[in-house]
Write a protein that holds these residues in place. Structure first.
Motif, PDB file in Angstrom:
ATOM      1  N   ARG A 176       0.834  -1.205   0.000  1.00  0.00           N
ATOM      2  CA  ARG A 176       0.000   0.000   0.000  1.00  0.00           C
ATOM      3  C   ARG A 176       0.869   1.256   0.000  1.00  0.00           C
ATOM      4  O   ARG A 176       0.523   2.261  -0.624  1.00  0.00           O
ATOM      5  CB  ARG A 176      -0.937   0.003   1.214  1.00  0.00           C
ATOM      6  N   VAL A 177       1.985   1.205   0.698  1.00  0.00           N
ATOM      7  CA  VAL A 177       2.919   2.340   0.685  1.00  0.00           C
ATOM      8  C   VAL A 177       3.499   2.523  -0.719  1.00  0.00           C
ATOM      9  O   VAL A 177       3.577   3.647  -1.241  1.00  0.00           O
ATOM     10  CB  VAL A 177       4.053   2.131   1.710  1.00  0.00           C
ATOM     11  N   ALA A 178       3.882   1.417  -1.338  1.00  0.00           N
ATOM     12  CA  ALA A 178       4.543   1.476  -2.641  1.00  0.00           C
ATOM     13  C   ALA A 178       3.645   2.062  -3.730  1.00  0.00           C
ATOM     14  O   ALA A 178       4.146   2.634  -4.701  1.00  0.00           O
ATOM     15  CB  ALA A 178       5.015   0.081  -3.049  1.00  0.00           C
ATOM     16  N   ILE A 179       2.329   1.918  -3.582  1.00  0.00           N
ATOM     17  CA  ILE A 179       1.421   2.398  -4.636  1.00  0.00           C
ATOM     18  C   ILE A 179       0.880   3.801  -4.337  1.00  0.00           C
ATOM     19  O   ILE A 179      -0.030   4.269  -5.032  1.00  0.00           O
ATOM     20  CB  ILE A 179       0.268   1.412  -4.890  1.00  0.00           C
ATOM     21  N   LEU A 180       1.437   4.462  -3.328  1.00  0.00           N
ATOM     22  CA  LEU A 180       1.068   5.857  -3.071  1.00  0.00           C
ATOM     23  C   LEU A 180       1.863   6.769  -4.006  1.00  0.00           C
ATOM     24  O   LEU A 180       2.705   7.568  -3.584  1.00  0.00           O
ATOM     25  CB  LEU A 180       1.348   6.227  -1.611  1.00  0.00           C
ATOM     26  N   VAL A 181       1.611   6.641  -5.275  1.00  0.00           N
ATOM     27  CA  VAL A 181       2.368   7.388  -6.281  1.00  0.00           C
ATOM     28  C   VAL A 181       1.399   8.072  -7.245  1.00  0.00           C
ATOM     29  O   VAL A 181       0.245   7.673  -7.388  1.00  0.00           O
ATOM     30  CB  VAL A 181       3.322   6.461  -7.064  1.00  0.00           C
ATOM     31  N   GLY A 182       1.910   9.100  -7.899  1.00  0.00           N
ATOM     32  CA  GLY A 182       1.096   9.828  -8.868  1.00  0.00           C
ATOM     33  C   GLY A 182       0.283  10.925  -8.212  1.00  0.00           C
ATOM     34  O   GLY A 182       0.575  11.376  -7.099  1.00  0.00           O
ATOM     35  N   GLU A 183      -0.752  11.359  -8.918  1.00  0.00           N
ATOM     36  CA  GLU A 183      -1.631  12.390  -8.399  1.00  0.00           C
ATOM     37  C   GLU A 183      -2.654  11.784  -7.432  1.00  0.00           C
ATOM     38  O   GLU A 183      -2.872  10.576  -7.422  1.00  0.00           O
ATOM     39  CB  GLU A 183      -2.356  13.085  -9.554  1.00  0.00           C
ATOM     40  N   LEU A 184      -3.285  12.628  -6.630  1.00  0.00           N
ATOM     41  CA  LEU A 184      -4.256  12.150  -5.637  1.00  0.00           C
ATOM     42  C   LEU A 184      -5.321  11.222  -6.224  1.00  0.00           C
ATOM     43  O   LEU A 184      -5.628  10.175  -5.626  1.00  0.00           O
ATOM     44  CB  LEU A 184      -4.917  13.340  -4.942  1.00  0.00           C
ATOM     45  N   GLN A 196      -8.141   4.810   4.869  1.00  0.00           N
ATOM     46  CA  GLN A 196      -9.098   5.824   4.436  1.00  0.00           C
ATOM     47  C   GLN A 196      -8.810   7.170   5.082  1.00  0.00           C
ATOM     48  O   GLN A 196      -8.916   8.223   4.437  1.00  0.00           O
ATOM     49  CB  GLN A 196     -10.528   5.364   4.744  1.00  0.00           C
ATOM     50  N   GLY A 197      -8.430   7.145   6.359  1.00  0.00           N
ATOM     51  CA  GLY A 197      -8.058   8.393   7.022  1.00  0.00           C
ATOM     52  C   GLY A 197      -6.816   9.007   6.409  1.00  0.00           C
ATOM     53  O   GLY A 197      -6.721  10.237   6.252  1.00  0.00           O
ATOM     54  N   ALA A 198      -5.861   8.155   6.034  1.00  0.00           N
ATOM     55  CA  ALA A 198      -4.641   8.650   5.391  1.00  0.00           C
ATOM     56  C   ALA A 198      -4.959   9.319   4.061  1.00  0.00           C
ATOM     57  O   ALA A 198      -4.358  10.349   3.703  1.00  0.00           O
ATOM     58  CB  ALA A 198      -3.660   7.500   5.190  1.00  0.00           C
ATOM     59  N   PHE A 199      -5.923   8.739   3.323  1.00  0.00           N
ATOM     60  CA  PHE A 199      -6.319   9.355   2.055  1.00  0.00           C
ATOM     61  C   PHE A 199      -6.949  10.734   2.284  1.00  0.00           C
ATOM     62  O   PHE A 199      -6.711  11.673   1.517  1.00  0.00           O
ATOM     63  CB  PHE A 199      -7.313   8.458   1.318  1.00  0.00           C
ATOM     64  N   ILE A 200      -7.758  10.842   3.325  1.00  0.00           N
ATOM     65  CA  ILE A 200      -8.397  12.130   3.627  1.00  0.00           C
ATOM     66  C   ILE A 200      -7.345  13.193   3.926  1.00  0.00           C
ATOM     67  O   ILE A 200      -7.403  14.328   3.425  1.00  0.00           O
ATOM     68  CB  ILE A 200      -9.375  11.983   4.800  1.00  0.00           C
ATOM     69  N   PHE A 201      -6.359  12.845   4.740  1.00  0.00           N
ATOM     70  CA  PHE A 201      -5.324  13.825   5.071  1.00  0.00           C
ATOM     71  C   PHE A 201      -4.412  14.111   3.887  1.00  0.00           C
ATOM     72  O   PHE A 201      -3.904  15.228   3.756  1.00  0.00           O
ATOM     73  CB  PHE A 201      -4.521  13.355   6.281  1.00  0.00           C
ATOM     74  N   ALA A 202      -4.217  13.125   3.019  1.00  0.00           N
ATOM     75  CA  ALA A 202      -3.451  13.387   1.800  1.00  0.00           C
ATOM     76  C   ALA A 202      -4.160  14.435   0.946  1.00  0.00           C
ATOM     77  O   ALA A 202      -3.520  15.316   0.351  1.00  0.00           O
ATOM     78  CB  ALA A 202      -3.256  12.096   1.011  1.00  0.00           C
ATOM     79  N   LYS A 203      -5.491  14.357   0.913  1.00  0.00           N
ATOM     80  CA  LYS A 203      -6.256  15.368   0.183  1.00  0.00           C
ATOM     81  C   LYS A 203      -6.147  16.724   0.862  1.00  0.00           C
ATOM     82  O   LYS A 203      -5.997  17.762   0.202  1.00  0.00           O
ATOM     83  CB  LYS A 203      -7.721  14.944   0.090  1.00  0.00           C
ATOM     84  N   ALA A 204      -6.246  16.728   2.191  1.00  0.00           N
ATOM     85  CA  ALA A 204      -6.191  17.995   2.926  1.00  0.00           C
ATOM     86  C   ALA A 204      -4.832  18.666   2.785  1.00  0.00           C
ATOM     87  O   ALA A 204      -4.744  19.893   2.632  1.00  0.00           O
ATOM     88  CB  ALA A 204      -6.500  17.753   4.405  1.00  0.00           C
ATOM     89  N   LYS A 205      -3.775  17.848   2.827  1.00  0.00           N
ATOM     90  CA  LYS A 205      -2.415  18.380   2.757  1.00  0.00           C
ATOM     91  C   LYS A 205      -1.891  18.482   1.329  1.00  0.00           C
ATOM     92  O   LYS A 205      -0.852  19.086   1.096  1.00  0.00           O
ATOM     93  CB  LYS A 205      -1.464  17.493   3.566  1.00  0.00           C
ATOM     94  N   GLN A 206      -2.614  17.837   0.390  1.00  0.00           N
ATOM     95  CA  GLN A 206      -2.205  17.809  -1.013  1.00  0.00           C
ATOM     96  C   GLN A 206      -0.838  17.152  -1.210  1.00  0.00           C
ATOM     97  O   GLN A 206      -0.037  17.555  -2.051  1.00  0.00           O
ATOM     98  CB  GLN A 206      -2.200  19.231  -1.600  1.00  0.00           C
ATOM     99  N   THR A 207      -0.595  16.117  -0.404  1.00  0.00           N
ATOM    100  CA  THR A 207       0.646  15.356  -0.511  1.00  0.00           C
ATOM    101  C   THR A 207       0.439  13.985   0.102  1.00  0.00           C
ATOM    102  O   THR A 207      -0.372  13.826   1.033  1.00  0.00           O
ATOM    103  CB  THR A 207       1.812  16.070   0.197  1.00  0.00           C
ATOM    104  N   ALA A 208       1.181  13.004  -0.399  1.00  0.00           N
ATOM    105  CA  ALA A 208       1.091  11.646   0.144  1.00  0.00           C
ATOM    106  C   ALA A 208       1.973  11.459   1.373  1.00  0.00           C
ATOM    107  O   ALA A 208       1.960  10.380   1.968  1.00  0.00           O
ATOM    108  CB  ALA A 208       1.485  10.632  -0.925  1.00  0.00           C
TER     109      ALA A 208
END
Length: 208
Positions: A93-101, A168-180
């Motif tokens: 799951r860490v490895a596929i945190l790539v690209g745009e949101l 899911q929470g990590a995805f929400i904060f990635a959106k809020a912070k605009q970074t993975a």
């Protein structure tokens, strides 16, 4: 040929929906947005779907099928030890945190946050997709629990839901912070927590 073209235009629309909804949210996404992203006409959209809501239900199923195949082919299934498979899942799951949101966030999580109280059929489709993914993960959790934490009072299913809650929470904060970055850090904490849940494994590592 006509049947194939019919199928291809529907898949184009569904793939476009996956990207557009994750980028804009469900409420802000219009039929025109999806048609434009798919390079098909509005008439083609309504040939396949009676409404935007019907398309969303189909998109949830499409996303679920795609991710099921994607994760089934992932390398974390290869180790014989179930705990290695579980930790390998987190590493994957860490490895596929790539690209745009929109490339790595979850369509089902995005949809259900907006529609849970207003669109029960979409909510149910999202629940089915997420629960199916968790059920596959639970088999490795249960096997790891039997090997390394047989006396633990927590259930494999509850841990499966906890893992997905962190994601899911990590995805929400990635959106809020605009970074993975925050998602990477959250999953690193999750991995450490999972290691701590299996004391016999920790003992084995100390003795090796």
């Amino acid at each position: 040929m006509a049947t194939q073209a019919h199928h291809e235009s529907k898949i184009k629309l569904l793939n476009a929906a996956l990207h557009v909804i994750r980028a804009k949210g469900y409420a802000a996404t219009t039929v025109e947005d999806i048609c434009h992203a798919a390079s098909v006409t509005k008439g083609s959209f309504f040939h396949h779907f009676k409404s935007k809501d019907e398309m969303a239900i189909a998109a949830a199923a499409h996303f679920g099928a795609m991710t099921e195949d994607f994760f089934a082919a992932a390398p974390y299934h290869q180790p014989q030890d179930p705990l290695d498979r579980l930790l390998g899942y987190i590493d994957f799951r860490v490895a596929i945190l790539v690209g745009e949101l929109p490339d790595y966030t979850c369509l089902l999580g995005t949809l259900v946050q907006e529609t849970y109280s207003t669109h029960p059929e979409i909510r149910a489709a999202c629940d089915k997709g997420m629960s199916t993914h968790i059920a596959v993960l639970v088999s490795d959790i249960e096997a790891a629990k039997q090997c390394y934490a047989p006396e633990a009072t927590w259930s494999a299913e509850s841990l499966g839901y906890f893992i997905q809650s962190v994601l899911q929470g990590a995805f929400i904060f990635a959106k809020a912070k605009q970074t993975a970055d925050v998602a990477h850090e959250s999953l690193a904490h999750l991995r450490r927590y999972l290691e701590a849940l299996f004391p016999l494994n920790n003992k084995r590592k100390e003795e090796s």
